[in-house]
Scaffold this motif. Structure first.
Motif, PDB file in Angstrom:
ATOM      1  N   ASP A 171       0.818  -0.956  -0.191  1.00 17.67           N
ATOM      2  CA  ASP A 171       0.154  -0.361  -0.507  1.00 17.67           C
ATOM      3  C   ASP A 171       1.267   1.761   0.373  1.00 17.67           C
ATOM      4  OD1 ASP A 171      -1.416   1.854   0.423  1.00 17.67           O
ATOM      5  OD2 ASP A 171      -3.153   0.467   1.649  1.00 17.67           O
ATOM      6  N   ALA A 172       0.658   1.491  -1.155  1.00 19.90           N
ATOM      7  CA  ALA A 172       1.742   3.324  -1.235  1.00 19.90           C
ATOM      8  C   ALA A 172       0.677   4.492  -1.463  1.00 19.90           C
ATOM      9  CB  ALA A 172       2.772   3.106  -2.226  1.00 19.90           C
ATOM     10  N   GLU A 173      -0.276   4.160  -1.125  1.00 23.14           N
ATOM     11  CA  GLU A 173      -0.947   5.743  -0.616  1.00 23.14           C
ATOM     12  C   GLU A 173      -0.180   7.005  -0.381  1.00 23.14           C
ATOM     13  OE1 GLU A 173      -5.029   5.152   0.964  1.00 23.14           O
ATOM     14  OE2 GLU A 173      -4.922   3.610   0.300  1.00 23.14           O
ATOM     15  N   THR A 174       0.065   7.154   1.552  1.00 22.11           N
ATOM     16  CA  THR A 174       0.762   7.569   1.813  1.00 22.11           C
ATOM     17  C   THR A 174       2.362   7.725   1.679  1.00 22.11           C
ATOM     18  OG1 THR A 174       1.231   6.339   4.173  1.00 22.11           O
ATOM     19  CG2 THR A 174      -1.228   7.257   3.188  1.00 22.11           C
ATOM     20  N   ALA A 175       3.178   6.210   0.979  1.00 21.68           N
ATOM     21  CA  ALA A 175       4.311   6.808   0.496  1.00 21.68           C
ATOM     22  C   ALA A 175       5.202   8.897  -0.059  1.00 21.68           C
ATOM     23  CB  ALA A 175       4.826   5.515   0.224  1.00 21.68           C
ATOM     24  N   ARG A 176       5.776   8.833  -0.602  1.00 20.46           N
ATOM     25  CA  ARG A 176       6.555   9.945  -0.934  1.00 20.46           C
ATOM     26  C   ARG A 176       8.375   8.946  -0.449  1.00 20.46           C
ATOM     27  NH1 ARG A 176       2.530  10.710  -0.773  1.00 20.46           N
ATOM     28  NH2 ARG A 176       1.439  13.233  -0.340  1.00 20.46           N
ATOM     29  N   ILE A 177       8.821   9.865  -2.271  1.00 19.32           N
ATOM     30  CA  ILE A 177      10.140   9.001  -2.628  1.00 19.32           C
ATOM     31  C   ILE A 177      11.033  10.181  -2.400  1.00 19.32           C
ATOM     32  CG2 ILE A 177      11.520   7.989  -3.570  1.00 19.32           C
ATOM     33  CD1 ILE A 177       9.722   6.900  -5.362  1.00 19.32           C
ATOM     34  N   TYR A 178      12.035  10.930  -1.697  1.00 22.04           N
ATOM     35  CA  TYR A 178      12.594  11.923  -1.869  1.00 22.04           C
ATOM     36  C   TYR A 178      14.514  11.275  -2.087  1.00 22.04           C
ATOM     37  CZ  TYR A 178       9.203  13.471   1.187  1.00 22.04           C
ATOM     38  OH  TYR A 178       8.049  13.831   1.995  1.00 22.04           O
ATOM     39  N   PRO A 179      14.977  12.352  -1.880  1.00 20.73           N
ATOM     40  CA  PRO A 179      16.713  11.742  -2.613  1.00 20.73           C
ATOM     41  C   PRO A 179      17.338  11.134  -1.240  1.00 20.73           C
ATOM     42  CG  PRO A 179      16.420  14.322  -3.447  1.00 20.73           C
ATOM     43  CD  PRO A 179      14.526  13.955  -2.520  1.00 20.73           C
ATOM     44  N   GLU A 180      16.978  11.589  -0.105  1.00 17.62           N
ATOM     45  CA  GLU A 180      17.719  10.354   1.181  1.00 17.62           C
ATOM     46  C   GLU A 180      16.644  11.331   2.594  1.00 17.62           C
ATOM     47  OE1 GLU A 180      21.295  10.773   4.126  1.00 17.62           O
ATOM     48  OE2 GLU A 180      21.430  12.029   2.429  1.00 17.62           O
ATOM     49  N   LEU A 181      15.704  10.332   3.600  1.00 14.80           N
ATOM     50  CA  LEU A 181      14.759  10.417   4.103  1.00 14.80           C
ATOM     51  C   LEU A 181      16.147  10.647   5.621  1.00 14.80           C
ATOM     52  CD1 LEU A 181      12.411   7.336   4.694  1.00 14.80           C
ATOM     53  CD2 LEU A 181      12.541   9.790   3.549  1.00 14.80           C
TER      54      LEU A 181
END
Length: 404
Positions: A171-181
């Motif tokens: 489930d990726a509804e709330t997922a976000r992708i960043y260069p680094e967390l």
């Protein structure tokens, strides 16, 4: 089909054969597959269309598009996720009433949601192994800059991996992708995992699925400890005396044992010491090896077990031969005949690599019991009769309660 809009990476005409004018909750029994489902805030149905087993989720269009894009990006990075197929928007009933969009993903064969998996009355030790796999998944996502935002057992699928488990991001509804967390983003995900997992285990305990004497709070906290240990192993700086440079090789081997390759390390030298920190770490160390040698696509622990068996075979048949040559012979003379011995009607019970692992385990057990080496052929026959015959099919896990 007027008004429908289909977004798909690989357009398939069979998507047009599905009844997008009917709410998923009203899809007729004959088109819905009885597959186990985790808890979901949305209506989810499984359907088989043109030989494809699909998971279909009704969801607001912007969320469906977002989740589709996230899953599609993660697929390209070889992270363990379900495969996105399409987003269907512009849905409406035959009377013209608007319907939510639908996100279509491919069902992950031989996977189980946690409720189906834990109904097998696991020991606390084995339950911790399930949670270990979720910790590994969370670390892998964080290393790739993925903020999950809704970490839970319900949003994860699990596959058997030799004696362990492999977790898949669903489930990726709330997922976000960043260069680094940031540390704060990671900490939030980890704390959310702890709260959700403990809550889900308490729910199973209240329903009688888990025994009352299981300390589910301690078991849930175990996931956090496992995450922290693994994150530190993969990312922490290590100070090494220059005269003990073997410790650097030791760390790389330890990371390999955990299933990770180190692509790049930062090494600073100053006043007789080395400061070492991995910069690029990639999972799938053994999976890549076994795929390169045999073409088999398996889970990480399964790959490690297969590689060990290839090395054993090499020691007894041709210790001086190149590993690639031995692997080809092993595939033709050991692995393929073993899998071919499984009756066709039992092949949906477990993946071939998992069956092979369990046969190796069973052969060891029989040999110890008999006090002598038991042949693979005898072990296969006994395993089929005494173990596999009683197992339920896990490719699609049929005969599960009807969807609600």
């Amino acid at each position: 089909m007027t008004g429908l809009h289909i977004t798909a990476a690989r357009p398939a005409s069979w998507l047009l054969d599905m009844d997008w004018h009917t709410p998923l909750a009203e899809w007729p029994r004959e088109v819905v597959s009885s597959l186990p489902r985790g808890l979901s805030r949305h209506v989810v149905r499984y359907a088989e269309v043109a030989g494809n087993v699909l998971a279909v989720k009704e969801i607001e269009e912007s969320l469906a598009s977002h989740e589709y894009q996230i899953l599609h990006r993660l697929q390209r990075t070889d992270l363990p996720t379900v495969e996105p197929i399409a987003v269907i928007s512009g849905r409406q009933t035959l009377d013209g009433e608007p319907l939510p969009a639908a996100l279509v993903t491919r069902h992950l064969h031989f996977s189980l949601p946690y409720r189906s998996l834990l109904q097998q009355r696991m020991s606390p030790t084995r339950l911790r192994r399930v949670l270990d796999s979720l910790a590994v998944l969370l670390v892998r996502l964080h290393l790739a800059g993925v903020y999950w935002g809704d970490v839970s057992l319900s949003n994860t699928l699990f596959r058997r991996d030799a004696g362990e488990y492999a977790a898949y991001f669903v489930d990726a509804e709330t997922a976000r992708i960043y260069p680094e967390l940031s540390d704060g983003q990671r900490d939030y995900d980890v704390d959310l995992a702890r709260v959700n997992i403990i809550g889900e285990l308490m729910d199973l305990q209240s329903g009688g699925v888990l025994p009352d004497d299981y300390d589910v709070v301690d078991i849930g906290e175990h996931t956090v400890h496992r995450y922290q240990e693994l994150w530190n192993d993969l990312t922490a700086k290590q100070v090494i005396d220059v005269s003990n440079r073997w410790e650097l090789d030791q760390r790389i081997r330890r990371l390999n044992e955990l299933g990770f390759d180190v692509g790049e390390m930062a090494i600073d030298t100053q006043e007789g010491v080395l400061t070492v920190q991995p910069r690029i770490v990639d999972a799938g160390h053994y999976r890549r090896q076994i795929h390169d040698l045999t073409g088999l696509s398996v889970e990480e622990k399964q790959a490690q077990r297969l590689l060990n068996d290839i090395e054993t075979y090499r020691a007894t048949t041709g210790p001086m031969l190149p590993l690639s040559t031995v692997a080809a012979r092993w595939l033709a003379e050991v692995f393929a005949p073993t899998i071919a011995a499984i009756p066709p009607h039992m092949r949906a019970k477990l993946e071939p690599a998992q069956v092979f692992h369990e046969i190796l385990e069973h052969r060891w057990y029989l040999s110890e019991k008999a006090g002598k080496d038991v042949s693979t052929e005898d072990a296969v026959a006994d395993y089929i009769a005494s173990q596999l015959a009683e197992r339920a099919d896990e490719e699609r896990v049929l005969n599960y309660p009807d969807p609600v």
